[in-house]
Design a protein around this motif. Structure first.
Motif, PDB file in Angstrom:
ATOM      1  N   PRO A  49      15.982  38.427  39.363  1.00 50.81           N
ATOM      2  CA  PRO A  49      16.206  37.336  40.332  1.00 50.81           C
ATOM      3  C   PRO A  49      17.338  37.623  41.315  1.00 50.81           C
ATOM      4  CG  PRO A  49      17.049  36.732  38.165  1.00 50.81           C
ATOM      5  CD  PRO A  49      16.309  38.032  37.988  1.00 50.81           C
ATOM      6  N   PHE A  50      18.286  38.487  40.939  1.00 51.69           N
ATOM      7  CA  PHE A  50      19.406  38.832  41.807  1.00 51.69           C
ATOM      8  C   PHE A  50      19.597  40.353  41.802  1.00 51.69           C
ATOM      9  CE2 PHE A  50      20.296  34.617  40.071  1.00 51.69           C
ATOM     10  CZ  PHE A  50      20.570  33.884  41.215  1.00 51.69           C
ATOM     11  N   SER A  51      20.403  40.830  42.708  1.00 51.11           N
ATOM     12  CA  SER A  51      20.825  42.228  42.668  1.00 51.11           C
ATOM     13  C   SER A  51      21.793  42.409  41.498  1.00 51.11           C
ATOM     14  CB  SER A  51      21.496  42.620  43.982  1.00 51.11           C
ATOM     15  OG  SER A  51      22.092  43.907  43.869  1.00 51.11           O
ATOM     16  N   TYR A  52      21.663  43.529  40.788  1.00 49.41           N
ATOM     17  CA  TYR A  52      22.514  43.727  39.620  1.00 49.41           C
ATOM     18  C   TYR A  52      23.966  44.032  39.992  1.00 49.41           C
ATOM     19  CZ  TYR A  52      22.188  48.792  40.347  1.00 49.41           C
ATOM     20  OH  TYR A  52      22.260  50.068  40.866  1.00 49.41           O
ATOM     21  N   THR A  53      24.225  44.258  41.281  1.00 50.63           N
ATOM     22  CA  THR A  53      25.603  44.498  41.734  1.00 50.63           C
ATOM     23  C   THR A  53      26.208  43.290  42.440  1.00 50.63           C
ATOM     24  OG1 THR A  53      24.816  45.437  43.822  1.00 50.63           O
ATOM     25  CG2 THR A  53      25.180  46.969  41.994  1.00 50.63           C
ATOM     26  N   GLU A  54      25.439  42.243  42.628  1.00 52.64           N
ATOM     27  CA  GLU A  54      25.922  41.070  43.356  1.00 52.64           C
ATOM     28  C   GLU A  54      26.964  40.316  42.539  1.00 52.64           C
ATOM     29  OE1 GLU A  54      24.097  36.874  45.149  1.00 52.64           O
ATOM     30  OE2 GLU A  54      22.774  38.577  44.730  1.00 52.64           O
ATOM     31  N   GLN A  55      28.162  40.138  43.098  1.00 53.63           N
ATOM     32  CA  GLN A  55      29.259  39.495  42.390  1.00 53.63           C
ATOM     33  C   GLN A  55      29.567  38.126  43.001  1.00 53.63           C
ATOM     34  OE1 GLN A  55      32.716  42.022  42.209  1.00 53.63           O
ATOM     35  NE2 GLN A  55      31.520  43.853  41.729  1.00 53.63           N
ATOM     36  N   SER A  56      30.049  37.238  42.122  1.00 53.57           N
ATOM     37  CA  SER A  56      30.473  35.912  42.565  1.00 53.57           C
ATOM     38  C   SER A  56      31.539  35.420  41.590  1.00 53.57           C
ATOM     39  CB  SER A  56      29.287  34.938  42.603  1.00 53.57           C
ATOM     40  OG  SER A  56      29.724  33.628  42.937  1.00 53.57           O
ATOM     41  N   LEU A  57      32.809  35.638  41.962  1.00 50.99           N
ATOM     42  CA  LEU A  57      33.897  35.284  41.055  1.00 50.99           C
ATOM     43  C   LEU A  57      33.973  33.784  40.788  1.00 50.99           C
ATOM     44  CD1 LEU A  57      36.723  37.661  42.342  1.00 50.99           C
ATOM     45  CD2 LEU A  57      35.163  37.971  40.401  1.00 50.99           C
ATOM     46  N   LEU A  58      33.392  32.991  41.681  1.00 55.31           N
ATOM     47  CA  LEU A  58      33.367  31.549  41.447  1.00 55.31           C
ATOM     48  C   LEU A  58      32.407  31.182  40.317  1.00 55.31           C
ATOM     49  CD1 LEU A  58      33.368  30.214  45.134  1.00 55.31           C
ATOM     50  CD2 LEU A  58      35.297  30.364  43.539  1.00 55.31           C
ATOM     51  N   ASN A  59      31.480  32.085  40.002  1.00 60.71           N
ATOM     52  CA  ASN A  59      30.486  31.812  38.959  1.00 60.71           C
ATOM     53  C   ASN A  59      30.667  32.725  37.750  1.00 60.71           C
ATOM     54  OD1 ASN A  59      29.020  29.782  40.420  1.00 60.71           O
ATOM     55  ND2 ASN A  59      28.161  31.430  41.693  1.00 60.71           N
ATOM     56  N   ARG A  60      31.848  33.275  37.546  1.00 62.85           N
ATOM     57  CA  ARG A  60      32.061  34.220  36.448  1.00 62.85           C
ATOM     58  C   ARG A  60      32.001  33.513  35.090  1.00 62.85           C
ATOM     59  NH1 ARG A  60      37.291  34.854  34.431  1.00 62.85           N
ATOM     60  NH2 ARG A  60      36.829  37.069  34.110  1.00 62.85           N
ATOM     61  N   LEU A  61      31.408  34.244  34.128  1.00 63.37           N
ATOM     62  CA  LEU A  61      31.309  33.793  32.733  1.00 63.37           C
ATOM     63  C   LEU A  61      30.616  32.437  32.591  1.00 63.37           C
ATOM     64  CD1 LEU A  61      34.813  34.898  31.385  1.00 63.37           C
ATOM     65  CD2 LEU A  61      32.638  36.132  31.277  1.00 63.37           C
ATOM     66  N   LYS A  62      29.589  32.232  33.411  1.00 64.49           N
ATOM     67  CA  LYS A  62      28.769  31.042  33.246  1.00 64.49           C
ATOM     68  C   LYS A  62      27.873  31.218  32.025  1.00 64.49           C
ATOM     69  CE  LYS A  62      29.720  28.601  37.030  1.00 64.49           C
ATOM     70  NZ  LYS A  62      30.195  27.204  37.020  1.00 64.49           N
ATOM     71  N   PRO A  63      27.745  30.219  31.146  1.00 70.17           N
ATOM     72  CA  PRO A  63      26.886  30.354  29.961  1.00 70.17           C
ATOM     73  C   PRO A  63      25.412  30.363  30.343  1.00 70.17           C
ATOM     74  CG  PRO A  63      27.729  28.121  30.134  1.00 70.17           C
ATOM     75  CD  PRO A  63      28.416  28.916  31.208  1.00 70.17           C
ATOM     76  N   PRO A  64      24.544  30.798  29.446  1.00 74.23           N
ATOM     77  CA  PRO A  64      23.102  30.788  29.731  1.00 74.23           C
ATOM     78  C   PRO A  64      22.587  29.378  29.938  1.00 74.23           C
ATOM     79  CG  PRO A  64      23.615  32.172  27.830  1.00 74.23           C
ATOM     80  CD  PRO A  64      24.861  31.419  28.162  1.00 74.23           C
ATOM     81  N   ALA A  65      21.401  29.295  30.540  1.00 68.22           N
ATOM     82  CA  ALA A  65      20.812  27.988  30.823  1.00 68.22           C
ATOM     83  C   ALA A  65      20.567  27.202  29.551  1.00 68.22           C
ATOM     84  CB  ALA A  65      19.513  28.175  31.603  1.00 68.22           C
ATOM     85  N   PHE A  66      20.147  27.882  28.462  1.00 68.52           N
ATOM     86  CA  PHE A  66      19.887  27.187  27.205  1.00 68.52           C
ATOM     87  C   PHE A  66      21.174  26.856  26.449  1.00 68.52           C
ATOM     88  CE2 PHE A  66      19.687  31.755  26.384  1.00 68.52           C
ATOM     89  CZ  PHE A  66      20.548  31.896  25.308  1.00 68.52           C
ATOM     90  N   TRP A  67      22.311  27.302  26.978  1.00 69.11           N
ATOM     91  CA  TRP A  67      23.608  27.032  26.356  1.00 69.11           C
ATOM     92  C   TRP A  67      24.406  26.012  27.183  1.00 69.11           C
ATOM     93  CZ3 TRP A  67      24.124  28.930  21.602  1.00 69.11           C
ATOM     94  CH2 TRP A  67      25.373  28.911  20.974  1.00 69.11           C
TER      95      TRP A  67
END
Length: 297
Positions: A49-67
């Motif tokens: 769904p995204f590029s594997y190198t795309e970074q977003s420090l505002l979204n770091r360490l977000k838990p999985p959707a089921f979590w």
């Protein structure tokens, strides 16, 4: 008394109860999983769904959707805000490509040396077997660490180092199979007709021993995945910004207590893939080995 004890192996297999000593649904699950892994590896560019190198420090360490996390990131994000699912997909492709190419390098190199040893005999055979014994006696992981640390790490060198793992097994196996085949009547008859040895080996002997080599290839494949995983985990394998299963596992070890999703998915993929290949390879060995077939009848 259990079903396995009360029925002979051949009869149990004919009744569909067991398959090569394992429940058939286990082998079926392994095949489906391997097909899924190959599909993911082949279609990584379209599935991620995204590029594997795309970074977003505002979204770091977000838990999985089921979590309880953002549904946009199904498996959460890592310490740099990169989508874990996208990185897992590309990491699977990288590890599978390395294992496939490495397996072919080792199998080709070892098989050629095995044919040379069986054909020339004498000094050539002695030299080949000395190298085989030397390689078998040395821990490959230590050799790989030394080579990568001394010559520097780049993808081509890493691929060659991984590819040379297990070549001695193919060389020893091929030498024994070719010597055995040379003693058979068909090889002797063709040789008396004046056919070139290369044609005898490629057109007649190789097809007869190919099933054994394929089984060895399937048994060697998961070991190459683990070698790549271990070297990448130690920082001597695939280097950022590229990714692999071992690299993901190494990067996620610092977050296991706080963000387990950064490394655990890669570990699960490694475990299921190596286990599936091992079980399917063992199943193929039981199917293709004529001695095992005759023992069941």
């Amino acid at each position: 008394m259990t079903i396995d004890q009360s029925l002979p192996a051949g009869k149990a297999r004919r009744l569909g109860i067991r398959d090569a000593g394992r429940p058939r649904f286990v082998i079926l699950f392994c095949m489906v999983w391997l097909a899924l892994v190959l599909l993911v590896a082949a279609g990584a560019d379209h599935l991620a769904p995204f590029s594997y190198t795309e970074q977003s420090l505002l979204n770091r360490l977000k838990p999985p959707a089921f979590w309880g996390g953002d549904p946009k990131y199904l498996l959460g994000t890592d310490g740099l805000g990169r989508d874990v699912l996208s990185r897992l997909i590309y990491a699977t492709r990288m590890s599978v490509v390395i294992a496939i190419v490495g397996s072919m390098i080792g199998a080709t190199f070892g098989t050629l040396l095995g044919f040379c040893a069986a054909h020339f005999r004498g000094l050539v055979e002695d030299v080949v077997m000395i190298f085989v014994d030397f390689q078998a006696s040395m821990p490959f992981f230590i050799i790989a660490l030394a080579v990568l640390a001394f010559f520097g790490n780049n993808f081509e060198l890493f691929l060659v180092v991984v590819g040379l793992y297990g070549w001695e097994v193919y060389a020893r196996l091929t030498r024994g199979l070719v010597l055995q085949a040379n003693g058979h009547g068909y090889a002797f008859a063709i040789r008396t007709l004046g056919v070139h040895p290369a044609r005898i080996y490629m057109r007649h002997i190789l097809p007869n021993i190919l099933s054994v080599l394929i089984v060895q290839l399937t048994l060697n494949f998961p070991e190459l995945i683990l070698i790549e995983t271990s070297l990448s985990f130690l920082g001597l394998g695939i280097q950022p910004p590229q990714t692999s299963l071992g690299l993901m596992l190494g990067e996620g070890r610092n977050y296991l207590a706080t963000a387990w999703w950064t490394g655990v998915p890669a570990g699960i993929v490694i475990f299921l893939t190596t286990l599936s290949i091992s079980l399917v390879g063992d199943w193929l060995r039981d199917k293709l080995d004529p001695t095992l077939k005759s023992a069941e009848m």
